[in-house]
Design a protein around this motif. Structure first.
Motif, PDB file in Angstrom:
ATOM      1  N   ASP A 161       0.797  -1.234   0.000  1.00  0.00           N
ATOM      2  CA  ASP A 161       0.000   0.000   0.000  1.00  0.00           C
ATOM      3  C   ASP A 161       0.830   1.285   0.000  1.00  0.00           C
ATOM      4  OD1 ASP A 161      -2.571  -0.953  -0.290  1.00  0.00           O
ATOM      5  OD2 ASP A 161      -2.836  -1.306   1.848  1.00  0.00           O
ATOM      6  N   SER A 162       2.052   1.225  -0.512  1.00  0.00           N
ATOM      7  CA  SER A 162       2.871   2.434  -0.635  1.00  0.00           C
ATOM      8  C   SER A 162       3.863   2.255  -1.776  1.00  0.00           C
ATOM      9  CB  SER A 162       3.606   2.738   0.675  1.00  0.00           C
ATOM     10  OG  SER A 162       4.495   1.694   0.998  1.00  0.00           O
ATOM     11  N   LEU A 163       4.579   3.326  -2.110  1.00  0.00           N
ATOM     12  CA  LEU A 163       5.580   3.242  -3.172  1.00  0.00           C
ATOM     13  C   LEU A 163       6.754   2.396  -2.709  1.00  0.00           C
ATOM     14  CD1 LEU A 163       5.817   6.876  -4.629  1.00  0.00           C
ATOM     15  CD2 LEU A 163       4.591   4.910  -5.579  1.00  0.00           C
ATOM     16  N   PRO A 164       7.156   1.390  -3.487  1.00  0.00           N
ATOM     17  CA  PRO A 164       8.310   0.583  -3.105  1.00  0.00           C
ATOM     18  C   PRO A 164       9.619   1.250  -3.503  1.00  0.00           C
ATOM     19  CG  PRO A 164       7.365  -0.266  -5.124  1.00  0.00           C
ATOM     20  CD  PRO A 164       6.501   0.894  -4.709  1.00  0.00           C
ATOM     21  N   GLN A 165      10.597   1.153  -2.642  1.00  0.00           N
ATOM     22  CA  GLN A 165      11.925   1.645  -2.991  1.00  0.00           C
ATOM     23  C   GLN A 165      12.583   0.574  -3.841  1.00  0.00           C
ATOM     24  OE1 GLN A 165      13.675   4.033  -0.175  1.00  0.00           O
ATOM     25  NE2 GLN A 165      15.774   3.730  -0.790  1.00  0.00           N
ATOM     26  N   GLY A 166      12.721   0.837  -5.125  1.00  0.00           N
ATOM     27  CA  GLY A 166      13.239  -0.141  -6.067  1.00  0.00           C
ATOM     28  C   GLY A 166      12.343  -0.283  -7.281  1.00  0.00           C
ATOM     29  N   GLY A 167      11.110   0.219  -7.193  1.00  0.00           N
ATOM     30  CA  GLY A 167      10.215   0.212  -8.346  1.00  0.00           C
ATOM     31  C   GLY A 167      10.568   1.332  -9.302  1.00  0.00           C
ATOM     32  N   PRO A 168      10.633   1.082 -10.609  1.00  0.00           N
ATOM     33  CA  PRO A 168      11.035   2.131 -11.558  1.00  0.00           C
ATOM     34  C   PRO A 168      10.074   3.311 -11.629  1.00  0.00           C
ATOM     35  CG  PRO A 168      10.296   0.168 -12.725  1.00  0.00           C
ATOM     36  CD  PRO A 168      10.419  -0.213 -11.284  1.00  0.00           C
ATOM     37  N   THR A 169       8.802   3.106 -11.267  1.00  0.00           N
ATOM     38  CA  THR A 169       7.847   4.208 -11.311  1.00  0.00           C
ATOM     39  C   THR A 169       7.877   5.073 -10.054  1.00  0.00           C
ATOM     40  OG1 THR A 169       6.159   2.654 -10.519  1.00  0.00           O
ATOM     41  CG2 THR A 169       6.226   3.067 -12.882  1.00  0.00           C
ATOM     42  N   SER A 170       8.435   4.547  -8.957  1.00  0.00           N
ATOM     43  CA  SER A 170       8.353   5.256  -7.674  1.00  0.00           C
ATOM     44  C   SER A 170       8.974   6.656  -7.708  1.00  0.00           C
ATOM     45  CB  SER A 170       8.994   4.418  -6.565  1.00  0.00           C
ATOM     46  OG  SER A 170       8.275   3.222  -6.356  1.00  0.00           O
ATOM     47  N   PRO A 171      10.197   6.821  -8.253  1.00  0.00           N
ATOM     48  CA  PRO A 171      10.783   8.173  -8.254  1.00  0.00           C
ATOM     49  C   PRO A 171       9.954   9.197  -9.010  1.00  0.00           C
ATOM     50  CG  PRO A 171      12.471   6.516  -8.676  1.00  0.00           C
ATOM     51  CD  PRO A 171      11.154   5.812  -8.754  1.00  0.00           C
ATOM     52  N   ALA A 172       9.484   8.845 -10.210  1.00  0.00           N
ATOM     53  CA  ALA A 172       8.700   9.797 -11.000  1.00  0.00           C
ATOM     54  C   ALA A 172       7.381  10.119 -10.311  1.00  0.00           C
ATOM     55  CB  ALA A 172       8.445   9.236 -12.402  1.00  0.00           C
ATOM     56  N   ILE A 173       6.737   9.107  -9.740  1.00  0.00           N
ATOM     57  CA  ILE A 173       5.472   9.350  -9.026  1.00  0.00           C
ATOM     58  C   ILE A 173       5.715  10.285  -7.845  1.00  0.00           C
ATOM     59  CG2 ILE A 173       3.697   8.261  -7.593  1.00  0.00           C
ATOM     60  CD1 ILE A 173       3.887   5.805  -9.432  1.00  0.00           C
ATOM     61  N   SER A 174       6.825  10.086  -7.137  1.00  0.00           N
ATOM     62  CA  SER A 174       7.108  10.946  -5.981  1.00  0.00           C
ATOM     63  C   SER A 174       7.267  12.401  -6.404  1.00  0.00           C
ATOM     64  CB  SER A 174       8.354  10.451  -5.237  1.00  0.00           C
ATOM     65  OG  SER A 174       9.549  10.706  -5.955  1.00  0.00           O
ATOM     66  N   ASN A 175       7.883  12.651  -7.556  1.00  0.00           N
ATOM     67  CA  ASN A 175       8.023  14.027  -8.038  1.00  0.00           C
ATOM     68  C   ASN A 175       6.674  14.645  -8.381  1.00  0.00           C
ATOM     69  OD1 ASN A 175      10.752  14.514  -7.775  1.00  0.00           O
ATOM     70  ND2 ASN A 175      11.269  13.990  -9.879  1.00  0.00           N
TER      71      ASN A 175
END
Length: 326
Positions: A161-175
């Motif tokens: 239920d959260s952004l995983p550290q290691g998922g390729p989409t996580s950094p862009a979604i966080s921005n």
């Protein structure tokens, strides 16, 4: 394929909103599955039980301890990369966001804060894991996608239920998620005649700062985003001391610390002289990834100082050595 939206006026309105937000027109989960080249059944399996589509491992933190990385298995990795390229990389983010954007560098981020009276660094606590699936679903829905599509795309991009550290989409979604926060803090800093930039979970402010005042303001800005300051890593650096931003010294100009450069060059020299195994025995190193670590340090130094030809030459040697040991 039959779109989930059947009314022609609704289809036109729906498509126009997605076009305006520069994201692809996707009518339904069936349509998404065709674009991805994977079955609807698989998409539902991933969204319902994402833990079965990841492998987890740990890497050492610079500050000590271990960081857990959750890396998608190949099928999910391919799906997330498609979503990254076609949706998340196309979304607008704040110019204050300096990480995970093409053309942005650590050096460029650090250069914003050169020759300043004070540099204030603030770390955000549990950054990725604090951005929840319902946050991600909301921002996807705001692109113009249906609730059903928003829900399944968010689930595909999240773990526990959260952004995983290691998922390729996580950094862009966080921005994307931090866009409004970045704009709010940027406006506040302009009013205070301060400079502001963010590199992932690392906020940097510089100028004539009243730290207590600014930290309280930042806390207020963070509240709507369910994020908190990691006070253990908050650091105020005065002009008379070393001011460091993302590992680079910014007092007068952007540079790598002398000790870091000297230690790298010395290690590379001793490897040339005694061999990798001989050097590792001499210093008591037993890390299997020691050579990779040195190459990483050398890459950082050369990236920050392109005119450092000696370090660049040492780096080339280590990379050639890596090929031999592979």
């Amino acid at each position: 394929m039959i779109p989930a939206i059947n009314d022609s006026d609704l289809i036109t309105k729906y498509s126009s909103l997605l076009k305006a937000n520069n994201v692809p027109i996707i009518f339904s989960i069936e349509h998404l599955s065709l674009l991805l080249g994977y079955s609807e059944e698989l998409l539902y399996r991933v969204s319902n039980s994402p833990r079965h589509f990841y492998r987890e491992f740990e890497i050492p933190k610079k500050s000590g301890g271990m960081r857990k990385i959750s890396e998608p298995l190949p099928t999910l990795m391919e799906i997330q990369h498609w979503l990254l390229r076609n949706i998340f990389e196309k979304a607008a983010v704040s110019k204050a966001a300096r990480a995970y954007k093409k053309g942005n560098t650590l050096r460029g981020h650090a250069s914003i804060h050169t020759r300043q009276s004070f540099v204030l660094r603030i770390d955000l606590k549990d950054f990725f894991s604090s951005i929840k699936r319902f946050h991600v679903q909301k921002l996807i829905f705001e692109f113009g996608y249906t609730e059903q599509l928003s829900a399944i795309i968010a689930s595909i991009c999240c773990l526990n239920d959260s952004l995983p550290q290691g998922g390729p989409t996580s950094p862009a979604i966080s921005n994307i998620y931090m866009k409004k926060f970045d704009e709010n803090l940027l406006s506040l800093c302009r009013a205070e005649r301060l400079r502001y930039s963010r590199y992932a979970d690392d906020l940097t402010l510089s100028g004539h700062i009243n730290p207590i005042h600014m930290i309280e303001k930042i806390k207020i800005c963070l509240e709507p985003f369910d994020l908190n300051i990691n006070h253990k890593k908050t650091l105020l650096m005065r002009k008379g001391s070393r001011q460091i931003v993302t590992g680079l010294t910014v007092n007068d100009f952007v540079s790598v610390g002398r000790n870091q450069k000297r230690n790298f060059q010395q290690a590379a020299y001793y490897i040339q002289r005694f061999g990798l195994d001989g050097h590792m025995r001499k210093i008591g190193a037993n890390k299997r990834n020691y050579l990779d670590h040195l190459i990483g340090v050398g890459g950082f130094i050369v990236h920050a100082n392109p005119s450092d030809y000696k370090s660049a030459e040492m780096l080339r040697y280590l990379k050639e050595l890596k090929i031999i040991y592979s």
